[in-house]
Design a protein around this motif. Structure first.
Motif, PDB file in Angstrom:
ATOM      1  N   ASP A 177       0.442   7.925   9.231  1.00 14.09           N
ATOM      2  CA  ASP A 177       0.795   6.856   8.291  1.00 14.09           C
ATOM      3  C   ASP A 177       2.203   7.163   7.783  1.00 14.09           C
ATOM      4  N   ILE A 178       3.156   6.261   8.057  1.00 16.60           N
ATOM      5  CA  ILE A 178       4.556   6.479   7.698  1.00 16.60           C
ATOM      6  C   ILE A 178       5.060   5.298   6.882  1.00 16.60           C
ATOM      7  N   ASP A 179       5.705   5.593   5.786  1.00 14.56           N
ATOM      8  CA  ASP A 179       6.463   4.608   5.004  1.00 14.56           C
ATOM      9  C   ASP A 179       7.887   5.136   4.908  1.00 14.56           C
ATOM     10  N   ALA A 180       8.844   4.385   5.439  1.00 13.48           N
ATOM     11  CA  ALA A 180      10.206   4.899   5.509  1.00 13.48           C
ATOM     12  C   ALA A 180      11.231   3.808   5.233  1.00 13.48           C
ATOM     13  N   GLU A 181      12.229   4.162   4.430  1.00 14.42           N
ATOM     14  CA  GLU A 181      13.367   3.278   4.219  1.00 14.42           C
ATOM     15  C   GLU A 181      14.357   3.449   5.373  1.00 14.42           C
ATOM     16  N   ASP A 182      15.150   2.407   5.612  1.00 10.05           N
ATOM     17  CA  ASP A 182      16.057   2.402   6.761  1.00 10.05           C
ATOM     18  C   ASP A 182      17.490   2.164   6.277  1.00 10.05           C
ATOM     19  N   PRO A 183      18.359   3.205   6.347  1.00 15.14           N
ATOM     20  CA  PRO A 183      19.743   3.023   5.898  1.00 15.14           C
ATOM     21  C   PRO A 183      20.625   2.320   6.919  1.00 15.14           C
ATOM     22  N   GLN A 184      20.154   2.193   8.157  1.00 14.38           N
ATOM     23  CA  GLN A 184      20.851   1.528   9.252  1.00 14.38           C
ATOM     24  C   GLN A 184      22.171   2.208   9.606  1.00 14.38           C
ATOM     25  N   GLY A 185      22.881   1.630  10.573  1.00 15.00           N
ATOM     26  CA  GLY A 185      24.104   2.238  11.064  1.00 15.00           C
ATOM     27  C   GLY A 185      25.309   1.922  10.199  1.00 15.00           C
ATOM     28  N   LYS A 219      10.274   0.247   6.944  1.00 15.73           N
ATOM     29  CA  LYS A 219       9.216   0.097   7.951  1.00 15.73           C
ATOM     30  C   LYS A 219       7.964   0.828   7.487  1.00 15.73           C
ATOM     31  N   GLU A 220       6.811   0.217   7.771  1.00 19.94           N
ATOM     32  CA  GLU A 220       5.509   0.815   7.483  1.00 19.94           C
ATOM     33  C   GLU A 220       4.734   0.901   8.798  1.00 19.94           C
ATOM     34  N   ILE A 221       4.205   2.086   9.087  1.00 19.73           N
ATOM     35  CA  ILE A 221       3.503   2.335  10.352  1.00 19.73           C
ATOM     36  C   ILE A 221       2.172   2.998  10.060  1.00 19.73           C
ATOM     37  N   LYS A 222       1.115   2.489  10.676  1.00 20.04           N
ATOM     38  CA  LYS A 222      -0.189   3.144  10.643  1.00 20.04           C
ATOM     39  C   LYS A 222      -0.750   3.152  12.057  1.00 20.04           C
ATOM     40  N   GLN A 223      -1.171   4.327  12.497  1.00 17.47           N
ATOM     41  CA  GLN A 223      -1.745   4.436  13.839  1.00 17.47           C
ATOM     42  C   GLN A 223      -2.951   5.359  13.814  1.00 17.47           C
ATOM     43  N   THR A 224      -4.033   4.894  14.420  1.00 15.12           N
ATOM     44  CA  THR A 224      -5.257   5.675  14.555  1.00 15.12           C
ATOM     45  C   THR A 224      -5.686   5.649  16.010  1.00 15.12           C
ATOM     46  N   GLN A 225      -5.976   6.813  16.584  1.00 15.25           N
ATOM     47  CA  GLN A 225      -6.443   6.826  17.969  1.00 15.25           C
ATOM     48  C   GLN A 225      -7.379   7.999  18.197  1.00 15.25           C
ATOM     49  N   THR A 226      -8.160   7.861  19.251  1.00 14.92           N
ATOM     50  CA  THR A 226      -9.060   8.926  19.660  1.00 14.92           C
ATOM     51  C   THR A 226      -9.157   8.918  21.169  1.00 14.92           C
ATOM     52  N   GLY A 227      -9.483  10.057  21.735  1.00 18.62           N
ATOM     53  CA  GLY A 227      -9.593  10.147  23.181  1.00 18.62           C
ATOM     54  C   GLY A 227     -10.471  11.307  23.599  1.00 18.62           C
ATOM     55  N   LEU A 228     -10.935  11.245  24.838  1.00 16.26           N
ATOM     56  CA  LEU A 228     -11.841  12.253  25.377  1.00 16.26           C
ATOM     57  C   LEU A 228     -11.373  12.625  26.780  1.00 16.26           C
ATOM     58  N   THR A 229     -11.253  13.931  27.039  1.00 17.66           N
ATOM     59  CA  THR A 229     -10.973  14.403  28.395  1.00 17.66           C
ATOM     60  C   THR A 229     -12.131  15.275  28.855  1.00 17.66           C
ATOM     61  N   ASN A 254      -5.277   1.996  17.582  1.00 20.46           N
ATOM     62  CA  ASN A 254      -4.746   0.821  16.891  1.00 20.46           C
ATOM     63  C   ASN A 254      -3.445   1.220  16.199  1.00 20.46           C
ATOM     64  N   ARG A 255      -2.433   0.368  16.316  1.00 20.91           N
ATOM     65  CA  ARG A 255      -1.137   0.614  15.689  1.00 20.91           C
ATOM     66  C   ARG A 255      -0.709  -0.630  14.934  1.00 20.91           C
ATOM     67  N   GLN A 256      -0.336  -0.455  13.673  1.00 21.08           N
ATOM     68  CA  GLN A 256       0.109  -1.555  12.822  1.00 21.08           C
ATOM     69  C   GLN A 256       1.506  -1.239  12.297  1.00 21.08           C
ATOM     70  N   VAL A 257       2.397  -2.210  12.432  1.00 24.61           N
ATOM     71  CA  VAL A 257       3.780  -2.024  11.991  1.00 24.61           C
ATOM     72  C   VAL A 257       4.230  -3.250  11.213  1.00 24.61           C
ATOM     73  N   VAL A 258       4.865  -3.010  10.073  1.00 25.69           N
ATOM     74  CA  VAL A 258       5.558  -4.054   9.316  1.00 25.69           C
ATOM     75  C   VAL A 258       6.979  -3.559   9.084  1.00 25.69           C
ATOM     76  N   GLN A 259       7.954  -4.351   9.533  1.00 26.07           N
ATOM     77  CA  GLN A 259       9.346  -3.935   9.438  1.00 26.07           C
ATOM     78  C   GLN A 259      10.177  -5.042   8.789  1.00 26.07           C
ATOM     79  N   TYR A 260      10.922  -4.667   7.758  1.00 31.65           N
ATOM     80  CA  TYR A 260      11.809  -5.603   7.060  1.00 31.65           C
ATOM     81  C   TYR A 260      13.238  -5.355   7.523  1.00 31.65           C
TER      82      TYR A 260
END
Length: 699
Positions: free
Chosen positions: A242-250, A274-284, A303-309
Motif C-alpha cells: 500500500d503506497i501513498d506518494a506525492e509526485d514532484p515531477q520533472g 498517486k495511491e497504489i494498493k496491491q494484494t496477491q497470492t500464489g502457489l508453486t 488485484n491492483r488499484q491505482v488512483v493518480q492525480y
C-alpha cells in the motif's frame, strides 16, 4: 560491430592470463547454481549472461529500494527518481529506458510469480528486501525464454524459514525524516505436514528529498514452505503493498540548477500524487516423478488499484475526447505456469516443456482533476470508462545437450502471443465508441553453443529473438488530445547475438560478454505533455555493447567487486518528421541510456563483528530527447558504511550507519524522455545518511 575491440581483446587476454596464473595455485571456490534458464546449471556452465546477488551480502542498507541491492550489476541501468509515485527506472541493455514510470521492456518475477503483466508493464514495489534471499539478473538472448518484453529478466526469491523459530525487529532512520520499522518472524520445520515460515511486515515513510515528495509504504510478505515426504516441495506466497506518494515531477534545466529540491509546480496547484494498493497470492509446487522426471506448477492471482492525480490544465481537458487529469483503475490478474523436466531420457540431455497462461482484466476510468468550483487536485466529472482485457497463452520447449565432453548445445523455443481487447463505455457527444481489439504473436527461438576451454574457463556464443508489445498504458493515448486505444502501435522484435567468457579461479570470478542487438519497430517515446505520454515506432534501432563483472575475496572477509558496462544505442534508420517532432537522423543516440557505467565496491564483511564498506559509481551522460539537444551530465558518487554485528547464542544485534553521495554532488538521478515542456530532469538526493538497528531472538 562498432565496438572498442582493442579494449575487448585486452580484457580477454588479461582474463586468460589470470586464469593461467591461477592454474598453478590451489584453490577451492563454491559452485554458484542458477535457476534463470531453468536447467539448474552452474554459473560457469550456463551459456547466458546471468548475475546472482545474494541478499546476505548486501548489508548496511535501508532495504527500501531495489537500487540498493542491484547497484553494479553489469548491463543493468537502475535509476532512483527520488519519486515513490513513479517507481524506479530500470533498463537492461537499453530495453526499458523509455519508461516514465514503472518497469517496461524487461520481465520481473518474485518467488516465481510474475511482477509483470502480460503486456510487459511491471513494478518492483512489492519486492520485500528485508526477507530477500537472492536475485538473479538475466540479460541477453536467453531472456526470450520468458516471452513478451524479453529485453531482460529479474528473478527475486524470498528466504525460506529455517532453523529455530525467531523474531527480528528493526528500525532505520535517516535524512528527510526517512524511517522504516519492520518485524520478521521465521522458523523451519522437521515435520512433513508442517510448513517452514517466513513472515515479514514493514512500514516506511519519508518527507522526501524534494518538495512535495513525501511517501508512505506498507509492505507485508509471507512465505510458507512444505517439504513433503515424497520429495515434492510447496511454496505458498502472500504479498500486500500500500503506497501513498506525492509526485514532484520533472524540472527543466534552469529549475534544476536554481533549486534541485523544488517541485515542478511551485504553487502546487494540482497536488500531483498517486495511491497504489496491491494484494496477491500464489502457489508453486515441484514434484519429482522419478530420478529422471519432475513436474513444476505455479498458479497466482492478484488485484491492483491505482488512483493518480496529474498536472493537466483545464484547457486540454475541454476537448471532448480528453480522458481527464485523474487516472483510476482496478485490475484483477491471474495466471499459471506448468512445466515438465526430463533429465537423461536422451543421453546427456535435459528436456523441458511447458505452457504459461496470464490474464488481466482492468476497469479503467478517467476523471477531470478539478471539481465544479474549479479546485484542482480532486476527482471531478467522469471522462473515461472502459474495460480492458489482455491475456497470453505461451507454450515453450527447451533442450540442453552435452554432445561432446567439453561442448554443450542449449536451445529454446517459445510461442509468445498477447491478445488485447477494450470495451468503451464512455460514449457521449463528441466522443464516440473507441472499443477495439488486436493480437500480437511471435515465435521466439534461442540457441547457444558452450565450450569448456579449461576446467574453470568457459566460452559461449548465443542468439535469440526478442519480442515486445506496447503496454496498455502506452496504447492508452493515440495523440496528446484524445482518448481511446492506440492500436496503430506495432510490437517490436529484436535479434541479439552474444559472445561470452566466464572464469572462476584464485583471482576471483569473472564474466565478460559482447553483444549486438538489432530491433525492428522499436517502441520509443513520442511526446510527454500535459501529463500525457504518447509513443510511436522507430523503424530500426541498434544496440552494441560489452559487459565485464569481477568479484574477488582479497583476504579473509575483505571482498572486492567491480563492473563495467558499455552500450552504444542508436537509431539505425531515419524517423520522419511530424507536425510536432523534427526529423530524427540515423546514428542519433537513443535517449535515456548511459553509454558507460562503472561500479566498484570494497567491503569487510565477517560473519560477526565490525563491518565496513566503500562504494563508487560512475554514470555517463544521458541524452533526454530524440534529437540529443540536451543531456543529464555524467557524474561519480561515493558511498560509505560501517556496522557492527553481535552474535551470542540465540541473540543477534546488527547496527549500521551509511552515507550516500559522500561528496555532496548535485546530479540528475533519472530523466523523463521527450518531455515537451523540457522538464526532463529528476534530481537525485544530495549528501544523505541513514542508520539502523535490528535485534533477532531465536527460541
Amino acid at each position: 560491430m562498432h565496438m572498442p575491440f582493442k579494449q575487448v581483446l585486452l580484457t580477454m587476454v588479461i582474463v586468460q592470463t589470470m586464469h593461467t596464473y591461477a592454474e598453478t595455485t590451489e584453490y577451492q571456490l563454491p559452485a554458484i547454481t542458477m535457476q534463470a534458464i531453468r536447467t539448474n546449471s552452474e554459473l560457469l556452465s550456463s551459456p547466458a549472461s546471468i548475475q546472482k546477488v545474494q541478499g546476505a551480502t548486501v548489508q548496511n542498507n535501508a532495504n527500501v529500494n531495489l537500487s540498493e541491492v542491484l547497484q553494479g550489476v553489469a548491463g543493468l541501468q537502475i535509476n532512483n527518481r527520488e519519486n515513490y509515485a513513479q517507481d524506479l527506472q530500470i533498463s537492461m541493455r537499453g530495453f526499458g529506458a523509455r519508461s516514465t514510470f514503472g518497469v517496461r521492456g524487461i520481465r520481473m518475477y518474485v518467488d516465481g510469480i510474475p511482477a509483470t503483466m502480460p503486456d510487459g508493464q511491471g513494478q518492483s514495489s512489492n519486492i520485500d528486501l528485508n526477507s530477500l534471499d537472492h536475485i538473479e539478473v538475466l540479460t541477453g538472448p536467453f531472456s526470450s525464454l520468458y516471452g513478451n518484453s524479453s529485453g531482460g529478466t529479474i528473478l527475486a526469491e524470498s528466504k525460506e524459514g529455517q532453523g529455530k523459530d525467531s523474531i527480528q525487529v528493526g528500525l532505520n532512520t535517516g535524512s528527510h525524516h526517512k524511517q522504516q520499522a519492520y518485524i520478521q518472524l521465521q522458523g523451519g520445520s522437521e515435520q512433513f505436514d508442517q510448513p517452514a515460515y517466513m513472515i515479514s511486515s514493514s512500514y516506511f515513510d519519508t518527507d522526501g528529498f524534494r518538495d512535495h515528495s513525501a511517501a508512505q509504504k506498507v509492505l507485508n510478505n509471507a512465505k510458507l514452505t512444505w517439504n513433503l515426504e515424497d520429495g515434492s516441495k510447496i511454496n505458498w506466497i502472500m504479498n500486500y503493498v500500500d503506497i501513498d506518494a506525492e509526485d514532484p515531477q520533472g524540472l527543466n534545466r534552469e529549475q534544476w540548477q536554481a533549486n534541485p529540491k523544488q517541485v515542478n509546480d511551485r504553487t502546487n496547484t494540482y497536488n500531483v500524487r498517486k495511491e497504489i494498493k496491491q494484494t496477491q497470492t500464489g502457489l508453486t509446487w515441484t514434484k519429482p516423478l522419478n530420478d529422471q522426471q519432475e513436474l513444476h506448477s505455479m498458479v497466482y492471482l492478484g488485484n491492483r488499484q491505482v488512483v493518480q492525480y496529474q498536472s493537466i490544465p483545464k484547457a486540454p481537458q475541454a476537448n471532448a475526447r480528453h480522458a481527464g487529469g485523474v487516472i483510476d483503475f482496478d485490475r484483477d490478474y491471474y495466471g499459471a505456469d506448468f512445466r515438465w523436466t526430463g533429465k537423461k531420457i536422451l543421453p546427456n540431455t535435459t528436456l523441458i516443456a511447458g505452457v504459461a497462461l496470464d490474464r488481466m482484466v482492468e476497469d479503467r476510468k478517467g476523471y477531470n482533476n478539478y471539481d465544479q468550483t474549479g479546485k484542482f487536485g480532486v476527482k471531478g466529472d467522469l471522462r473515461r470508462n472502459e474495460n480492458n482485457t489482455l491475456w497470453n497463452l505461451d507454450p515453450y520447449v527447451q533442450a540442453s545437450w552435452q554432445f561432446l565432453p567439453k561442448w554443450n548445445l542449449d536451445a529454446g523455443l517459445r510461442y509468445s502471443n498477447v491478445h488485447y481487447e477494450s470495451d468503451d463505455h464512455y460514449i457521449v457527444t463528441g466522443n464516440g465508441d473507441d472499443s477495439g481489439s488486436t493480437d500480437y504473436q511471435k515465435l521466439l527461438p534461442s540457441v547457444a553453443v558452450g565450450w569448456k576451454i579449461l576446467p574453470k574457463l568457459y566460452a559461449y556464443a548465443s542468439y535469440g529473438k526478442g519480442f515486445e508489445t506496447p503496454t496498455f498504458t502506452e496504447m492508452a493515448y493515440p495523440t496528446l488530445a484524445t482518448s481511446g486505444i492506440n492500436f496503430d502501435l506495432k510490437p517490436a522484435s529484436s535479434d541479439t547475438y552474444e559472445l561470452g567468457l566466464k572464469s572462476q579461479n584464485a583471482l576471483g570470478q569473472f564474466t565478460f560478454a559482447v553483444f549486438n542487438t538489432i530491433t525492428k519497430n522499436d517502441i520509443v517515446p513520442d511526446d510527454a505533455n500535459a501529463g500525457r505520454n504518447t509513443f510511436r515506432n522507430a523503424e530500426q534501432t541498434l544496440r552494441q555493447g560489452a559487459e565485464l563483472a569481477w568479484q574477488h575475496q582479497l583476504w579473509r572477509d575483505l571482498k572486492l567487486s567491480a563492473s563495467y558496462s558499455y552500450l552504444d544505442a542508436t537509431f539505425d534508420a531515419d524517423i520522419a518528421a511530424t507536425t510536432t517532432k523534427p526529423l530524427i537522423e540515423k546514428g542519433t543516440y537513443i535517449p535515456g541510456i548511459a553509454k558507460n557505467q562503472v561500479f566498484t565496491r570494497i567491503a569487510w564483511q565477517p560473519k560477526q563483528g565490525f563491518q565496513a564498506g566503500l562504494e563508487a559509481r560512475y554514470m555517463d551522460k544521458i541524452y533526454v530527447n530524440d534529437i540529443n539537444s540536451d543531456a543529464a551530465p555524467s557524474y561519480t558518487v561515493v558511498a560509505a558504511n560501517v556496522g557492527y554485528l553481535w552474535v551470542n547464542r540465540d541473540w543477534k544485534i546488527n547496527s549500521y550507519a551509511r552515507v550516500d553521495n559522500l561528496f555532496d554532488r548535485n546530479y540528475i538521478g533519472s530523466v523523463i524522455v521527450n518531455d515537451s515542456n523540457s522538464r526532463f530532469f529528476e534530481s537525485a538526493d544530495q549528501r544523505n545518511f541513514n542508520i539502523g538497528l535490528s535485534v533477532t531472538k531465536a527460541f
